[in-house]
Scaffold this motif. Structure first.
Motif, PDB file in Angstrom:
ATOM      1  N   THR A  37       0.802  -1.229   0.000  1.00  0.00           N
ATOM      2  CA  THR A  37       0.000   0.000   0.000  1.00  0.00           C
ATOM      3  C   THR A  37       0.830   1.271   0.000  1.00  0.00           C
ATOM      4  O   THR A  37       0.332   2.337  -0.335  1.00  0.00           O
ATOM      5  N   GLY A  38       2.119   1.172   0.356  1.00  0.00           N
ATOM      6  CA  GLY A  38       2.962   2.363   0.347  1.00  0.00           C
ATOM      7  C   GLY A  38       4.433   2.031   0.278  1.00  0.00           C
ATOM      8  O   GLY A  38       4.866   0.960   0.729  1.00  0.00           O
ATOM      9  N   VAL A  39       5.214   2.950  -0.291  1.00  0.00           N
ATOM     10  CA  VAL A  39       6.657   2.750  -0.430  1.00  0.00           C
ATOM     11  C   VAL A  39       7.320   4.117  -0.514  1.00  0.00           C
ATOM     12  O   VAL A  39       6.729   5.076  -1.016  1.00  0.00           O
ATOM     13  N   GLN A  40       8.542   4.224   0.016  1.00  0.00           N
ATOM     14  CA  GLN A  40       9.283   5.477  -0.120  1.00  0.00           C
ATOM     15  C   GLN A  40      10.783   5.235   0.049  1.00  0.00           C
ATOM     16  O   GLN A  40      11.209   4.250   0.654  1.00  0.00           O
ATOM     17  N   PHE A  41      11.586   6.145  -0.555  1.00  0.00           N
ATOM     18  CA  PHE A  41      13.029   6.122  -0.364  1.00  0.00           C
ATOM     19  C   PHE A  41      13.359   6.693   1.001  1.00  0.00           C
ATOM     20  O   PHE A  41      12.717   7.650   1.464  1.00  0.00           O
ATOM     21  N   ILE A  42      14.362   6.141   1.667  1.00  0.00           N
ATOM     22  CA  ILE A  42      14.868   6.679   2.935  1.00  0.00           C
ATOM     23  C   ILE A  42      16.388   6.646   2.891  1.00  0.00           C
ATOM     24  O   ILE A  42      16.982   6.102   1.947  1.00  0.00           O
ATOM     25  N   SER A  43      17.012   7.203   3.924  1.00  0.00           N
ATOM     26  CA  SER A  43      18.483   7.186   4.059  1.00  0.00           C
ATOM     27  C   SER A  43      19.164   7.706   2.790  1.00  0.00           C
ATOM     28  O   SER A  43      20.025   7.045   2.202  1.00  0.00           O
ATOM     29  N   ASN A  44      18.706   8.914   2.337  1.00  0.00           N
ATOM     30  CA  ASN A  44      19.271   9.568   1.148  1.00  0.00           C
ATOM     31  C   ASN A  44      19.186   8.706  -0.108  1.00  0.00           C
ATOM     32  O   ASN A  44      20.041   8.784  -0.997  1.00  0.00           O
ATOM     33  N   GLY A  45      18.180   7.862  -0.160  1.00  0.00           N
ATOM     34  CA  GLY A  45      17.952   7.066  -1.359  1.00  0.00           C
ATOM     35  C   GLY A  45      18.637   5.731  -1.381  1.00  0.00           C
ATOM     36  O   GLY A  45      18.488   4.960  -2.336  1.00  0.00           O
ATOM     37  N   SER A  46      19.382   5.397  -0.317  1.00  0.00           N
ATOM     38  CA  SER A  46      20.100   4.115  -0.301  1.00  0.00           C
ATOM     39  C   SER A  46      19.204   2.953   0.129  1.00  0.00           C
ATOM     40  O   SER A  46      19.531   1.790  -0.099  1.00  0.00           O
ATOM     41  N   LYS A  47      18.081   3.291   0.760  1.00  0.00           N
ATOM     42  CA  LYS A  47      17.156   2.243   1.224  1.00  0.00           C
ATOM     43  C   LYS A  47      15.736   2.582   0.792  1.00  0.00           C
ATOM     44  O   LYS A  47      15.413   3.743   0.494  1.00  0.00           O
ATOM     45  N   ILE A  48      14.915   1.563   0.820  1.00  0.00           N
ATOM     46  CA  ILE A  48      13.490   1.720   0.523  1.00  0.00           C
ATOM     47  C   ILE A  48      12.717   1.083   1.668  1.00  0.00           C
ATOM     48  O   ILE A  48      13.106   0.019   2.179  1.00  0.00           O
ATOM     49  N   ILE A  49      11.653   1.751   2.096  1.00  0.00           N
ATOM     50  CA  ILE A  49      10.781   1.170   3.117  1.00  0.00           C
ATOM     51  C   ILE A  49       9.397   0.993   2.510  1.00  0.00           C
ATOM     52  O   ILE A  49       8.916   1.859   1.772  1.00  0.00           O
TER      53      ILE A  49
END
Length: 900
Positions: free
Chosen positions: A360-372
């Motif tokens: 239902t949802g996704v986003q980049f984190i940690s300056n784009g190095s990870k995805i949650i």
């Protein structure tokens, strides 16, 4: 033993609690020790003598507002059964009265009313003309109908107070505090979301009314209405520089707007189905959108043209986002996958698989190095954005995860879910740090404050909750009448912005986090109420998982029955009044002994929520039905299951014993009604005809016929012996919520969410009367014992009494400030009890002894109220010539139904 020496002839209390104890004792015994100088005095003489004494009391020396421990210690003595304290409450009321004639006792009067409020003493319909209570704390006070004309109410706090029908004419109200502001008026349907502009100077909102609105944050005035979408708007976002807005809709379009001028700049067409999500690139030169057409599209803003079409998902795409460097896009889908795409080439770089249900949802984190990502599979997952490997899986939620947010410092994850919880996780370790429990329904939204120290959440139950990161609940903000769709902290002020399905956007002040009332009086939403057979007690069930027994005469709580682990759906007394049966969403039924309060039996077997329970006429058996599609018969004495009746293929909504106890009738969402033999457990007959879910059945008193009602908007009357449908009653325009046979079985009354009540002739099937007057859905109706009156209750917060022969409305019972969940008549017809979503229960009576005999000229009012009413209410309050109110406060008063 309670003092310590700190200097020459100087001492301190060892602990603040010691100081609070001695100070409260001093104040109490100052008040109680006074005696009139003549033994036999009337009330007026008593008051006159007492007023002279008040000025010198210790309660008149200083305001106790910063000494909540002292306030609550005195408040506790009001409820103390020790005879020493019997006159404390009445003397506190006398102190308030004394302020009418003497300004010099205003401190004592303010302290007295604050203490009474802390003790949850109802202060309704008081004649307090000219009282002087500046700085009093009347948070959550119950002041309905009280006369406060000419009163000095400067600096008084009315946070979440019940001010319905209060008369404030000529009152001084400088610097009063409501704890909330006038709401942002404009939307005409459910507000889906709100967002601050990047610089915080503007607010954007969008609604099911198909409009987007831009507001000025400081003045709270509407700047622009953006119209153009022809269907539900699914998302709106500011550009990073705040100059533009992008929106997408179920009308299959993406639109770009000038945020300063409020004009549409571009209309982007290409998607062939609902557009579900959009995002600006960091440079604000591109937009990415995704749709139920299974595609992701990249658009150039300047030219308004599609520059990439990304295909690969096998089901609708739910969310998209640019990476922080604008080189990649991440998308997630109902197909359970996450995909990473190259922006320049439009190619798929990685496919991330692992979720077991819709993502239902996704986003980049940690300056784009990870995805949650988060999913309907109840998990949150963290992925390496370069390799596509899953690095962590956060498990704990027991239902669909509805959203996540990172803390400002990036070290924690906040998640919220349909499981009614908010959870805090450590991003590095994946360890769950806190579980925030409290909401009684699914949590739709939650946010960290800008400093990361607090959390605000909003849920379907309409409540906003404020927490600290340790998991402690600080405040509950109540006032919205429907689900909370989003909440936001203000960046530089102690305020919260919220929007709701009730079409409003509200602003709340959270600078004061004080809870003055004694916690014992707080109740959750009460689901059902019932009188005991002898009319001396009332039984209530609640979302707080408890069952409570109350004394009718005094309103005092006699017993609390605890054991259920989820909302209690209903309660009933056994025919002889010696036992109580409760049933719950926790799938269990419990039998309790009224006298001892002990649980006698725990009935387990249902595998889903229990919907209804009924005693056999002799009280020896119990029948229950459930969402698990089964009906079960239980022996009361042993608590043993006697029969399991299987046959329905969907939720069983009702099951009833016949008067002789030998047969059971049931109805279900499988569109059938079934007749069962109790002894053998065998199905005898099936009645078919309804085309949609059947919600309920009612047996005639002789057991020869029954009536059923359904989502197909019809009522059907059936003959049991011939198995034939006798009547088809049509007329309601929307779903029917309840039906009742009149006591002589000649009439059927029905009510509906179409706001009408209809009376039908059982012999001919003809409609006799339509009763109109409610302004909201009607949830239930009851006939009086003689059949001459009908009592209805509604979403419009009122109970109405009707004459069945003329169809005229006789009485309107007002007072609840949320929809009414249940009403019940005492068997002698003298009283009525009601419960509501406002977390209160009221007992009603009439001046001519029996409420069933009420006429248009009768005075029907409530005898007592239990619980602390939720939300600030001002309906029909009078504010003529009040002094000191700010313009915005005047607007708030008008919005809430106050009159100037």
């Amino acid at each position: 033993y309670v003092l310590r020496r700190v200097g020459d002839n100087k001492y301190q209390f060892l602990h603040k609690s010691c100081q609070e104890y001695y100070a409260s004792q001093k104040i109490i015994f100052d008040i109680l020790s006074w005696k009139p100088n003549i033994i036999t005095v009337d009330n007026q003489q008593f008051q006159q003598q007492f007023e002279i004494y008040v000025q010198g009391l210790s309660i008149n020396r200083k305001l106790l507002n910063e000494e909540l421990g002292i306030i609550q210690s005195i408040a506790e003595r009001i409820h103390d059964i020790n005879a020493v304290f019997v006159n404390l409450k009445s003397r506190l009321f006398r102190i308030i009265e004394a302020s009418k004639n003497n300004e010099n006792v205003s401190i004592a009067a303010a302290n007295a009313i604050t203490i009474l409020n802390s003790a949850n003493v109802n202060m309704h319909y008081k004649d307090w003309n000219n009282v002087k209570i500046p700085y009093a704390i009347l948070d959550r006070a119950f002041l309905e109908g009280t006369n406060l004309t000419n009163a000095n109410l400067d600096h008084v706090h009315f946070y979440q107070a019940c001010l319905t029908k209060v008369n404030f004419t000529n009152a001084s109200m400088n610097n009063i505090y409501f704890g909330e502001y006038a709401y942002l008026e404009g939307h005409t349907d459910s507000v889906s979301n709100i967002q601050f502009s990047p610089d915080g100077t503007k607010i954007v909102s969008y609604s099911d009314d198909k409009t987007i609105r831009i507001w000025d944050t400081s003045s709270r005035k509407q700047l622009h209405v953006l119209e153009g979408h022809s269907n539900t708007i699914s998302a709106v976002h500011f550009s990073h520089d705040g100059s533009k807005l992008v929106s997408c809709s179920w009308d299959k379009t993406v639109r770009i707007w000038d945020a300063l001028l409020g004009k549409q700049i571009q209309l982007l067409k290409g998607h062939s189905q609902f557009v579900s999500s959009v995002d600006f690139s960091l440079s604000d030169s591109k937009i990415v959108s995704c749709s139920w057409d299974k595609t992701v599209r990249i658009w150039d803003i300047s030219f308004g043209k599609q520059i990439q079409l990304l295909e690969g998902h096998s089901d609708w795409v739910t969310k998209v986002q640019f990476s922080p460097d604008d080189s990649k896009i991440v998308s997630c889908s109902k197909d359970k996958t996450i995909r990473i795409w190259d922006v320049f080439y439009g190619t798929q770089l990685l496919l991330l698989e692992g979720h077991e249900n819709e993502v239902t949802g996704v986003q980049f984190i940690s300056n784009g190095s990870k995805i949650i990502s988060y999913s309907k599979d109840k998990t949150i997952r963290i992925w390496n954005a370069l390799s596509g490997q899953q690095t962590q899986q956060l498990e704990g939620h027991t239902d669909c995860v509805t959203g996540i947010q990172l803390s400002p410092d990036g070290s924690k994850i906040l998640s919220y879910s349909s499981d009614k919880t908010v959870r805090i996780w450590n991003l590095l370790s994946g360890k769950q740090l806190q579980v925030l429990e409290g909401p009684s329904s699914a949590v739709y939204t939650a946010k960290f404050s800008f400093d990361g120290s607090r959390i605000v959440s909003g849920s379907i139950d309409g409540a906003i909750r404020l927490w600290d990161v340790s998991g402690k609940q600080i405040q509950i903000l109540e006032g919205h009448s429907r689900e909370i769709t989003n909440v936001e902290f203000f960046s530089k002020e102690s305020k919260i912005l919220s929007c709701s399905g009730d079409s409003t956007i509200r602003i709340w002040d959270i600078s004061l986090e004080r809870k003055i009332q004694l916690s014992e009086e707080y109740l959750d939403v009460i689901t059902t109420v019932e009188f005991s057979p002898d009319c001396s007690k009332i039984l209530s069930s609640s979302k707080d998982k408890t069952v409570r027994l109350w004394d009718v005469q005094s309103g005092r709580q006699i017993q609390v029955f605890e054991g259920h682990s989820n909302c209690v759906n209903g309660v009933l007394f056994s025919p002889d009044g010696s036992k109580i049966v409760s049933y719950s969403k926790d799938k269990t039924i419990r039998i309790w002994d009224v006298l001892s309060g002990k649980q006698l039996h725990l009935l387990t077997g249902h595998s889903d929520r229990v919907n209804k329970v009924q005693f056999s006429s002799n009280g020896s058996k119990l029948v229950s039905c459930s969402d698990d599609s089964t009906i079960r018969i239980w022996d009361i004495l042993s608590g043993r299951e006697i029969q399991l009746l299987s046959g329905h293929s969907d939720i069983v909504t009702e099951a009833q014993f016949f008067p002789d106890g030998h047969k059971i009738l049931s109805c279900s969402w499988d569109c059938t009604i079934r007749l069962w033999d109790v002894l053998s457990g065998q199905q005898i007959q099936t009645f078919e005809g309804h085309t949609r879910f059947i919600d309920g059945i009612k047996l005639s008193s002789d057991g020869s016929k029954f009536a059923s009602y359904s989502w197909d908007k019809t009522i059907r009357v059936w003959d049991i012996s011939s198995e034939k449908q006798l009547l088809l009653l049509e007329g309601h325009e929307k779903i029917i919520s309840e039906i009742q046979f009149s006591p002589d079985c000649t009439t059927i009354a029905s009510c509906s969410i179409d706001k009408t009540i209809r009376l039908w002739d059982v012999l001919t099937g003809k409609q006799i009367q339509i009763l109109k007057g409610h302004s909201g859905a009607i949830w239930g109706i009851k006939f009086s014992l003689d059949g001459f009156k009908i009592i209805s209750y509604s979403e419009d917060k009122t109970i109405r009494i009707w004459d069945t022969s003329s169809g005229k409305k006789i009485q309107v019972l007002e007072g609840h400030n949320a929809l009414i969940n249940c009403i019940h008549f005492s068997s002698d017809g003298s009283k009525l009890v009601s419960c509501s979503g406002d977390k209160t229960m009221r007992l009603w009576g009439s001046d001519n002894s029996k409420i069933v005999n009420a006429t248009e000229n009768s005075m029907v009012n409530y005898i007592w109220k239990i619980g602390i009413q939720s939300g600030l209410s001002m309906k029909d309050s009078i504010w003529t010539n009040t002094k000191g109110l700010k313009d915005e406060q005047k607007l708030l008063v008008k919005q809430r139904g106050g009159n100037f």
